[in-house]
Design a protein around this motif. Sequence first.
Motif, PDB file in Angstrom:
ATOM      1  N   SER A  71     -22.453 -46.116 -73.579  1.00  0.00           N
ATOM      2  CA  SER A  71     -21.083 -47.009 -73.574  1.00  0.00           C
ATOM      3  C   SER A  71     -20.789 -46.910 -75.226  1.00  0.00           C
ATOM      4  O   SER A  71     -21.851 -47.322 -75.919  1.00  0.00           O
ATOM      5  CB  SER A  71     -21.442 -48.502 -73.432  1.00  0.00           C
ATOM      6  N   SER A 116     -11.745 -55.762 -80.662  1.00  0.00           N
ATOM      7  CA  SER A 116     -10.084 -55.796 -80.966  1.00  0.00           C
ATOM      8  C   SER A 116      -9.986 -56.384 -82.152  1.00  0.00           C
ATOM      9  O   SER A 116      -9.723 -57.630 -82.312  1.00  0.00           O
ATOM     10  CB  SER A 116      -9.660 -56.758 -79.681  1.00  0.00           C
ATOM     11  N   LEU A 145     -24.174 -58.712 -78.970  1.00  0.00           N
ATOM     12  CA  LEU A 145     -22.642 -59.491 -78.863  1.00  0.00           C
ATOM     13  C   LEU A 145     -22.698 -60.943 -78.650  1.00  0.00           C
ATOM     14  O   LEU A 145     -21.631 -61.651 -79.210  1.00  0.00           O
ATOM     15  CB  LEU A 145     -22.423 -58.963 -77.350  1.00  0.00           C
ATOM     16  N   ASP A 172     -13.825 -62.698 -80.758  1.00  0.00           N
ATOM     17  CA  ASP A 172     -13.057 -63.024 -79.611  1.00  0.00           C
ATOM     18  C   ASP A 172     -12.769 -61.807 -78.660  1.00  0.00           C
ATOM     19  O   ASP A 172     -12.292 -62.070 -77.494  1.00  0.00           O
ATOM     20  CB  ASP A 172     -11.918 -63.457 -79.672  1.00  0.00           C
ATOM     21  N   SER A 173     -13.305 -60.613 -78.914  1.00  0.00           N
ATOM     22  CA  SER A 173     -13.294 -59.673 -77.907  1.00  0.00           C
ATOM     23  C   SER A 173     -13.950 -58.355 -78.195  1.00  0.00           C
ATOM     24  O   SER A 173     -14.104 -57.940 -79.363  1.00  0.00           O
ATOM     25  CB  SER A 173     -11.449 -59.244 -77.965  1.00  0.00           C
ATOM     26  N   LEU A 174     -14.759 -57.734 -77.113  1.00  0.00           N
ATOM     27  CA  LEU A 174     -15.416 -56.630 -77.210  1.00  0.00           C
ATOM     28  C   LEU A 174     -15.297 -56.005 -75.995  1.00  0.00           C
ATOM     29  O   LEU A 174     -15.401 -56.562 -74.747  1.00  0.00           O
ATOM     30  CB  LEU A 174     -16.739 -56.973 -77.479  1.00  0.00           C
ATOM     31  N   VAL A 175     -14.978 -54.558 -75.835  1.00  0.00           N
ATOM     32  CA  VAL A 175     -14.969 -53.846 -74.768  1.00  0.00           C
ATOM     33  C   VAL A 175     -16.118 -52.519 -74.902  1.00  0.00           C
ATOM     34  O   VAL A 175     -16.333 -52.092 -75.794  1.00  0.00           O
ATOM     35  CB  VAL A 175     -13.783 -52.992 -74.625  1.00  0.00           C
ATOM     36  N   PHE A 176     -16.854 -52.780 -73.828  1.00  0.00           N
ATOM     37  CA  PHE A 176     -17.792 -51.552 -73.413  1.00  0.00           C
ATOM     38  C   PHE A 176     -17.042 -50.609 -72.644  1.00  0.00           C
ATOM     39  O   PHE A 176     -16.798 -50.587 -71.692  1.00  0.00           O
ATOM     40  CB  PHE A 176     -19.124 -51.971 -72.671  1.00  0.00           C
ATOM     41  N   ALA A 177     -16.722 -49.574 -73.529  1.00  0.00           N
ATOM     42  CA  ALA A 177     -16.181 -48.380 -72.561  1.00  0.00           C
ATOM     43  C   ALA A 177     -17.053 -47.340 -72.387  1.00  0.00           C
ATOM     44  O   ALA A 177     -17.875 -46.797 -73.394  1.00  0.00           O
ATOM     45  CB  ALA A 177     -14.960 -47.754 -73.588  1.00  0.00           C
ATOM     46  N   THR A 178     -17.120 -46.741 -71.150  1.00  0.00           N
ATOM     47  CA  THR A 178     -18.272 -45.690 -70.732  1.00  0.00           C
ATOM     48  C   THR A 178     -17.540 -44.457 -70.092  1.00  0.00           C
ATOM     49  O   THR A 178     -16.879 -44.759 -69.107  1.00  0.00           O
ATOM     50  CB  THR A 178     -18.945 -46.426 -69.747  1.00  0.00           C
ATOM     51  N   ILE A 233     -15.983 -51.302 -78.384  1.00  0.00           N
ATOM     52  CA  ILE A 233     -14.819 -51.396 -79.196  1.00  0.00           C
ATOM     53  C   ILE A 233     -14.535 -52.757 -79.441  1.00  0.00           C
ATOM     54  O   ILE A 233     -14.219 -53.783 -78.552  1.00  0.00           O
ATOM     55  CB  ILE A 233     -13.523 -50.392 -78.673  1.00  0.00           C
ATOM     56  N   GLU A 254      -7.936 -51.969 -80.427  1.00  0.00           N
ATOM     57  CA  GLU A 254      -8.037 -51.949 -78.829  1.00  0.00           C
ATOM     58  C   GLU A 254      -6.654 -50.883 -78.296  1.00  0.00           C
ATOM     59  O   GLU A 254      -7.045 -50.097 -77.751  1.00  0.00           O
ATOM     60  CB  GLU A 254      -7.725 -53.349 -78.115  1.00  0.00           C
ATOM     61  N   GLN A 278     -16.625 -48.207 -65.972  1.00  0.00           N
ATOM     62  CA  GLN A 278     -15.703 -47.593 -67.135  1.00  0.00           C
ATOM     63  C   GLN A 278     -15.718 -48.683 -68.187  1.00  0.00           C
ATOM     64  O   GLN A 278     -15.742 -48.462 -69.387  1.00  0.00           O
ATOM     65  CB  GLN A 278     -14.640 -46.802 -66.766  1.00  0.00           C
ATOM     66  N   TYR A 279     -14.772 -49.724 -67.960  1.00  0.00           N
ATOM     67  CA  TYR A 279     -14.694 -50.661 -68.956  1.00  0.00           C
ATOM     68  C   TYR A 279     -14.908 -51.939 -68.651  1.00  0.00           C
ATOM     69  O   TYR A 279     -14.725 -52.760 -67.627  1.00  0.00           O
ATOM     70  CB  TYR A 279     -13.034 -50.518 -69.184  1.00  0.00           C
ATOM     71  N   VAL A 280     -15.880 -52.697 -69.381  1.00  0.00           N
ATOM     72  CA  VAL A 280     -16.070 -54.097 -69.291  1.00  0.00           C
ATOM     73  C   VAL A 280     -15.505 -54.725 -70.452  1.00  0.00           C
ATOM     74  O   VAL A 280     -16.143 -54.464 -71.554  1.00  0.00           O
ATOM     75  CB  VAL A 280     -17.788 -54.019 -69.347  1.00  0.00           C
ATOM     76  N   THR A 281     -14.472 -55.496 -70.319  1.00  0.00           N
ATOM     77  CA  THR A 281     -13.851 -56.187 -71.407  1.00  0.00           C
ATOM     78  C   THR A 281     -14.330 -57.836 -71.560  1.00  0.00           C
ATOM     79  O   THR A 281     -14.468 -58.346 -70.378  1.00  0.00           O
ATOM     80  CB  THR A 281     -12.499 -56.113 -71.224  1.00  0.00           C
ATOM     81  N   MET A 282     -14.890 -58.057 -72.654  1.00  0.00           N
ATOM     82  CA  MET A 282     -15.298 -59.277 -72.597  1.00  0.00           C
ATOM     83  C   MET A 282     -14.224 -59.718 -73.851  1.00  0.00           C
ATOM     84  O   MET A 282     -14.198 -59.538 -74.828  1.00  0.00           O
ATOM     85  CB  MET A 282     -16.675 -59.727 -73.058  1.00  0.00           C
ATOM     86  N   LEU A 283     -13.616 -60.767 -73.429  1.00  0.00           N
ATOM     87  CA  LEU A 283     -12.659 -61.703 -74.331  1.00  0.00           C
ATOM     88  C   LEU A 283     -12.529 -63.000 -74.202  1.00  0.00           C
ATOM     89  O   LEU A 283     -12.649 -63.515 -73.103  1.00  0.00           O
ATOM     90  CB  LEU A 283     -11.318 -60.892 -74.276  1.00  0.00           C
ATOM     91  N   SER A 284     -12.371 -63.712 -75.399  1.00  0.00           N
ATOM     92  CA  SER A 284     -12.057 -65.032 -75.456  1.00  0.00           C
ATOM     93  C   SER A 284     -10.777 -65.295 -76.156  1.00  0.00           C
ATOM     94  O   SER A 284     -10.601 -65.472 -77.251  1.00  0.00           O
ATOM     95  CB  SER A 284     -13.003 -65.678 -76.456  1.00  0.00           C
ATOM     96  N   SER A 333      -7.637 -47.237 -79.256  1.00  0.00           N
ATOM     97  CA  SER A 333      -8.589 -46.673 -78.555  1.00  0.00           C
ATOM     98  C   SER A 333      -7.950 -46.442 -76.964  1.00  0.00           C
ATOM     99  O   SER A 333      -8.894 -45.596 -76.324  1.00  0.00           O
ATOM    100  CB  SER A 333      -9.758 -47.408 -78.442  1.00  0.00           C
TER     101      SER A 333
END
Lengths: 168, 785
Positions: free
Chosen positions: A84, A89, A124, A133-139, A87, A95, B286-292, A98
């Motif tokens: 993974s 934001s 994280l 405030d934002s992170l994406v695990f892209a796999t 990414i 974001e 595929q996508y795990v988005t964590m957002l505040s 990507s």
Amino acid sequence: MTTDTVGRFERELEALEVGFTRVRAADASDAIETALEEPAVGVSLPFDGVSLPDSVRRAPTAGDLVDARTGVTPATFAIAEYGSVAIESRAAGDEPVSLYPERHVAVVAESDVVPDLSAGFDRLVPAFEDGEDSLVFATGRSATADMGGLVHGVHGPGEVHVIVLEDR
Amino acid sequence: MASNRQSNPSQREKAARIRHLMETEGDAIYAHASASNLRRTQTYAETDGIEALRTETRAIKEDAIERLPSLLETVREAVEENGGTVYLADDAADANAYIAEVVENATGGDGDGTDATGASDTPSVVKSKSMTTEEIDLNDALEREEIDVTETDLGEWVIQLADDTPSHIVGPAMHVSREEIADLLREEFDTDDPFDTPEALTRFARDKLGERIREADVGITGANFIAADTGTITLITNEGNARKTAVTPDTHVAVAGVEKIIPSIRDVEPFVDLIAKSATGQPISQYVTMLSPPTDSPTIDFDRPDEPIAGGGDRTDGESSDQTVGDDGGASDSDRDFHLVLLDNGRMEMREDDQLRETLYCIRCGACSNSCENFQSVGGHGFGGETYSGGIATGWEAGVHGQDAAAEFNDLCTGCTRCVDACPVKIDIPWINTVVRDRVNRDEASEPYDFLVDGLTPDAESGGIDLGKRFFGNIGTAAKLASATAPVSNWLSQADPVRAGLERTLGIDRRRDLPTFQRESLVDWFERRGGPETSRRRAQRANESGAGAALDREAVLYPDVYTNYVDTDRGKAAVRTLEALGIPVRVPALPESGRAPLSQGMVATADRQASELYAAVAEDLDAGRDLVVVEPSDLAAFKREYERLLPDRSAGRLAENSYEICEYVYGLLENGADAGVLRTGSGDDPVAYHSHCQQRTLDLEAPTTALLEQCGYAPRTTNAECCGMAGSFGYKQEYYELSMDVGDRLAGEVDGAERVLASGTSCGDQLETLLERSVPHPIELLAPR
């Protein structure tokens, strides 16, 4: 991280059918150039001595984003066990860059390849507690099985390439 | 409620509905659900520490629900500090009204000047998949306010276009084939495109939905998890639609049940690690988005194609193409608006309900559906209520839509317990189904006892339970009578007028073979051959000859209803085997286990039987005797449900000292008993073995296969989770064909095998009917003659 960790990362990426290149920072620009298909958009890369190739359009407009074939972004870190990339934001538009183009090229420092999900959360958690405030695990590649078979490239990129920057 | 006399037409209607679903949707559902189940099983097996992970997520959920009121305050503070808004909605109408208002405001309905771009006045919303918005019928509510809503998950979009309902929590369009999707799109978009590949369909959908996302005023998502401390929501998708929906429009509404809140961002980790594994068998989605939210990510105005998406944030060099738009300061300002709508809709009451509370731990992965043989045959349109589907749906529907919604489909849970191993948060889903069935039973209008079953139902139930349920719940009494009057009872039960009568009064399908009762019960046989004294002598001889384990143990063989009255051969085989391996046996008449009433939702009766059984064996336990059980479903009652029916110490003592027969025999061999006195195979004699569903959940399949291997056989086990018979289920008129559909799949797996074995009575009966040959218990293969 250790060679093993990067090796694991590479094997996972291969299983996910994601491209992989490992380069020295000085050669990164060329590696990105090789990995992308034009037209390409990108956001600035926060690695010393690494810059986007000239063919990548920086500060893309909404129109550029729609037309782009490739989006180039940094990854804050990567998780070896799942292949993974994380990414962030940023206001620069990591974001959408990507996500919208069909092809995503992610650039990550070798020292930021962590072994497992737990180590990923070790990065994280303090960041989020600090206001990140934002992170994406892209796999791997965007996928669906809703249309009668497994298809890659739905709302997100159907092709992904990861470039790992060797530590000096 | 229908009276008992009128229940047959409704049973026939139900049978017809199930038949229709099996014909129209069954194949597609089976293909997807069984494949997901197989992948989930493999992934669990390959994941180190999977049990620890499941235990951890379970503990986090227990803690979170316990502390929910204070976590609600925590999350409100965190989201507000981030710059978002939290709205706690009491019910569907409340949530829908709030969301409609947010959409109106976001599209200029609040009078601060409308969009100057000339876009259509109709507000438009894009959504990513959310079962919670299905629960509140959000789309209908927004459309009534003349708001355009587009689902962006491809499966959900198909459902929306077809005006259909989801057939699976995770794969909403699982029941629709590619050809049907192609037909739908050709008609809906008036095109001749052949759409002859999944790729073509996906491309078309992506392009259409891409436009809608770019134009949308508001994005609505669900939330898989909400971390209270940081106000972070987690969105999990494979397509990427939730990412686009969340960040493209400048207004984001996330809708989630209050139970989605977990204490901290750190707690998100084990759930992220687990949810894809349980849902689809993928290591991670595929996508795990964590957002505040609201996040720093720039909003994008696709109506202004020449404007940089990052409003000054990333202009590192000479790019300056931002001169074409000058009216309101650009698109990438920090005007993001975020609303977290937390839905109660019955959940806070579920939290107070000792039986339904566990439902709130559900992370909606659909593993219970995939692992369920009945679900694999009919899908969520049969095994589901107004919104939710699969085993856990009984809890959700009873909690959010009311008990009647759950009553519609609750009987489709046979209590096989295969979902218990599948559920990532270890919810006892069969128990929830049992309890709700009990409550439904009690709510039925009270009917006078029918003369036919009056004497046959010495149960502890009040209320007007369906006669058939009452009959099967008291099956021990009927079996005792049938045995006492055999063979007349067997002749009678084969007579057409009797079968017609049984079908009419009790709903027993006349196509189903009835058990043949033995005139001499196992208990009587054991007494006739000399009782415990004879058994002791036989065991002693075995020990003296060196064949026995010489363990100084003694076994009480539990004479369950079927082993005692119907399939006495397997009981006799068990006795002979134990004696030959040096174990003296007793076979006292013992009370029923409670399994039969539990399967009918008659908890009070089961509770009484559990107490009686414990009282009857307490002395044996004190004397250090082992309780050895042939029928896995009865053993499962001792080991699983008794925890809820007996004091902890009693349940613990009984569970600790109870053994499945093959498990026990394997233990004897491990302790030095000589397998040579059993009927052993040549070393690799092939046998097909179907372990009983509840036996598998107790992790007791392996001892039987190990025993068979040690005795010179090469067992091949089945993939089918259950035989479909499930005690009384396959007898019932409305479920007979479904039972056979499930059974056919199992039979197909073992059809070519020279020898087929099964541990459960039901499994054996079902396979014997379908294969038209004998299917003995493994102990019958191994027992010395």
